[in-house]
Scaffold this active site. Sequence first.
Site, PDB file in Angstrom:
ATOM      1  N   SER A  21       0.844  -1.197   0.000  1.00 40.00           N
ATOM      2  CA  SER A  21       0.000   0.000   0.000  1.00 40.00           C
ATOM      3  C   SER A  21       0.875   1.242   0.000  1.00 40.00           C
ATOM      4  O   SER A  21       2.056   1.172  -0.357  1.00 40.00           O
ATOM      5  CB  SER A  21      -0.949  -0.023   1.203  1.00 40.00           C
ATOM      6  OG  SER A  21      -1.959   0.939   1.050  1.00 40.00           O
ATOM      7  N   ASN A  22       0.334   2.370   0.390  1.00 37.26           N
ATOM      8  CA  ASN A  22       1.080   3.639   0.422  1.00 37.26           C
ATOM      9  C   ASN A  22       0.474   4.531   1.504  1.00 37.26           C
ATOM     10  O   ASN A  22      -0.577   4.197   2.060  1.00 37.26           O
ATOM     11  CB  ASN A  22       1.026   4.298  -0.965  1.00 37.26           C
ATOM     12  CG  ASN A  22      -0.396   4.614  -1.377  1.00 37.26           C
ATOM     13  OD1 ASN A  22      -1.054   5.468  -0.801  1.00 37.26           O
ATOM     14  ND2 ASN A  22      -0.907   3.872  -2.359  1.00 37.26           N
ATOM     15  N   PRO A  23       1.131   5.676   1.820  1.00 30.78           N
ATOM     16  CA  PRO A  23       0.685   6.465   2.994  1.00 30.78           C
ATOM     17  C   PRO A  23      -0.511   7.394   2.778  1.00 30.78           C
ATOM     18  O   PRO A  23      -0.783   8.236   3.627  1.00 30.78           O
ATOM     19  CB  PRO A  23       1.921   7.311   3.348  1.00 30.78           C
ATOM     20  CG  PRO A  23       2.966   6.989   2.355  1.00 30.78           C
ATOM     21  CD  PRO A  23       2.356   6.238   1.238  1.00 30.78           C
ATOM     22  N   ALA A  91      -4.697   7.199  -4.436  1.00 25.66           N
ATOM     23  CA  ALA A  91      -3.314   6.759  -4.660  1.00 25.66           C
ATOM     24  C   ALA A  91      -3.383   5.244  -4.901  1.00 25.66           C
ATOM     25  O   ALA A  91      -3.246   4.440  -3.980  1.00 25.66           O
ATOM     26  CB  ALA A  91      -2.453   7.083  -3.448  1.00 25.66           C
TER      27      ALA A  91
END
Length: 220
Positions: A21-23, A91
């Site tokens: 995943s990502n922030p 995102a």
Amino acid sequence: MKFVVTAGPTREYLDPVRFLSNPSTGKMGFAVARAAAMRGHEVALVAGPVTLKTPKGVRRIDVTSAREMLAAVERELSRQAPGAVFVSTAAVADWRPAKCAARKLKKGQMSDTLKLVRNPDILKTVARRAKHQAPARASTVFVGFAAETNDVIAEARRKCREKNLDMIVANDVTEKGSGFGVDTNRVTFVRKDGSVERLPLMTKLAVARRIVRECEDLRP
Ligand code: CTP
């Protein structure tokens, strides 16, 4: 007008307890949904896993992976009357693990390399499809985001062209006050006609209001 907005990250699981995943926290997308609802528009917010509260007057659809997000967006856009707006702030993870195990992988079962496969580009897929539809449907307005660390305007122009969009909202995530998790953003509008408008540092809600106004103006 009808708005479909994506927000937050996606999660791509490799087993029931691990994911890529990502922030992203979803703040920018939730602000767009809120600003559109405040202007009296009908809003469907397709959200990845985030902890934010649903803005008032917004219909929220929770999803986890990029493929689920694409399916939800396609469903929402097909339900809309012609002339809808799609704002893609999510995102989206560009890759997912080639396989997702049904049970937790034990250390001994895992190799040091993870095989990945490409995820669909949600925005590009739906914008391309709309272009080939009847003129009424082809009138959907498509707005993307571009979070960049370098060559911000050139990259935004490329994405606007390649994804067939009406506008890209570009931001330099290395700049102070911009990027993941903060309540402010400094963005540049890069329009299909090549025009560029640099906005000052503003709250994400103020940026969202400007985006919504711009979408109202972009409607054919
Ligand atoms: N996007 C999407 N689906 C993807 C990747 C991106 O819908 N799989 C959308 C994002 O929501 C954003 C826009 O496309 O509105 C640009 O995303 P970005 O990550 O900046 O660009 P990429 O297309 O992934 O290009 P690159 O990796 O070359 O920066």
